[in-house]
Scaffold this active site. Structure first.
Site, PDB file in Angstrom:
ATOM      1  N   ARG A  42       0.855  -1.185   0.000  1.00 43.03           N
ATOM      2  CA  ARG A  42       0.000   0.000   0.000  1.00 43.03           C
ATOM      3  C   ARG A  42       0.891   1.235   0.000  1.00 43.03           C
ATOM      4  NH1 ARG A  42      -2.386   3.484   3.641  1.00 43.03           N
ATOM      5  NH2 ARG A  42      -4.506   4.137   3.155  1.00 43.03           N
ATOM      6  N   SER A 113     -13.015  -3.146   1.017  1.00 39.85           N
ATOM      7  CA  SER A 113     -13.254  -2.514   2.320  1.00 39.85           C
ATOM      8  C   SER A 113     -14.717  -2.159   2.468  1.00 39.85           C
ATOM      9  CB  SER A 113     -12.452  -1.212   2.440  1.00 39.85           C
ATOM     10  OG  SER A 113     -11.081  -1.460   2.360  1.00 39.85           O
ATOM     11  N   LYS A 142      -4.123   6.241   8.404  1.00 38.88           N
ATOM     12  CA  LYS A 142      -4.773   6.565   7.123  1.00 38.88           C
ATOM     13  C   LYS A 142      -5.337   7.973   7.233  1.00 38.88           C
ATOM     14  CE  LYS A 142      -8.824   4.883   4.522  1.00 38.88           C
ATOM     15  NZ  LYS A 142      -8.538   4.687   3.100  1.00 38.88           N
TER      16      LYS A 142
HETATM   17  N1  TZP Z   1      -7.939   1.263   6.149  1.00 37.71           N
HETATM   18  C1  TZP Z   1      -8.757   1.487   7.168  1.00 37.71           C
HETATM   19  S1  TZP Z   1      -7.919   1.944   8.545  1.00 37.71           S
HETATM   20  C2  TZP Z   1      -6.428   1.830   7.764  1.00 37.71           C
HETATM   21  C3  TZP Z   1      -6.626   1.444   6.453  1.00 37.71           C
HETATM   22  C4  TZP Z   1      -5.583   1.251   5.450  1.00 37.71           C
HETATM   23  C5  TZP Z   1      -5.140   2.147   8.425  1.00 37.71           C
HETATM   24  C6  TZP Z   1      -4.681   1.064   9.343  1.00 37.71           C
HETATM   25  O1  TZP Z   1      -3.479   1.417   9.957  1.00 37.71           O
HETATM   26  P1  TZP Z   1      -3.175   1.064  11.473  1.00 37.71           P
HETATM   27  O2  TZP Z   1      -1.836   1.693  11.746  1.00 37.71           O
HETATM   28  O3  TZP Z   1      -3.110  -0.424  11.565  1.00 37.71           O
HETATM   29  O4  TZP Z   1      -4.274   1.670  12.294  1.00 37.71           O
END
Ligand code: TZP
Ligand code: MG
Length: 207
Positions: A42, A113, A142
């Site tokens: 990603r 998602s 994010k």
């Molecule tokens: N999609 C929803 S939350 C997120 C993504 C890519 C971020 C997740 O990152 P972390 O550090 O595990 O909370």
């Protein structure tokens, strides 16, 4: 097929170079040795690589996954699927449609998602191989993350789709991961729980 995918999603590491404190190749190597079961490349948001550099890093990460027999999924980027020989592609609600991806790549895995009932209702769930549910907890990783939905969202998806491979994402760490699994998820998808860990091996083992 569902059963083995459900197993492979158990410890799902999501990352790009922008998330890493040190070399992303070294980070993935450590996480792979410690037992992650899936990986999502990603490379996006602030500080992410683009173009050739993004592709070249992807190749190195892909190689590590092959060596360790870890699923390799790309985020959004359909242009990377073939050059990286990805096992699948993960998309959000605002990305290229699931129908289109299925047309382009009949044999690749598709992850989608979903954050709420409306998104589920408007998605072609029958074309999807697994669901990513979240953000479960608050996250700063994010930039445009939606409001946290809690483990109740896992419970409700599991009730609606008893056999669907399902991972939680968003704010999951070694302390709260068990609650996501107990709510019915097959696995946990994490970024910072691994990339920010002092001890990556220990963090992966604890998850
Ligand atoms: N999609 C929803 S939350 C997120 C993504 C890519 C971020 C997740 O990152 P972390 O550090 O595990 O909370
Ligand atoms: Mg996306």
């Amino acid at each position: 097929m569902h059963q083995s995918l459900r197993k492979s999603l158990r410890k799902y590491f999501v990352m790009g170079s922008q998330n890493c404190q040190t070399d992303p190749v070294a980070t993935l190597e450590l996480a792979a040795k410690a037992g992650i079961t899936s990986f999502q490349y990603r490379e996006k948001e602030k500080g992410a690589l683009i173009g050739k550099e993004k592709l070249e890093l992807g190749k190195e990460l892909r190689k590590i996954c092959k060596e360790h027999d870890i699923l390799f999924i790309v985020n959004d980027d359909i242009d990377l699927v073939e050059p990286l020989d990805a096992d699948g592609i993960h998309v959000g609600q605002d990305d290229i449609s699931v129908q289109k991806i299925r047309e382009l790549f009949p044999n690749k895995m598709i992850g989608l998602s979903v954050s709420n009932v409306r998104e589920v209702d408007q998605s072609p769930i029958q074309l999807v191989d697994y669901l990513g549910a979240g953000p479960i907890f608050g996250t700063t990783t994010k930039q445009d993350a939606k409001q946290p939905v809690g483990v109740d969202w896992i419970q409700s998806l599991r009730a609606q789709f008893p056999n669907m491979p399902l991972v939680g994402i968003g704010g999951i760490n070694t302390e709260n991961a068990h609650s996501v699994i107990e709510a019915g998820a097959d696995g946990v998808a994490v970024i910072s729980a691994i990339t920010n860990a002092q001890n990556i091996q220990g963090a992966v083992e604890q998850l």
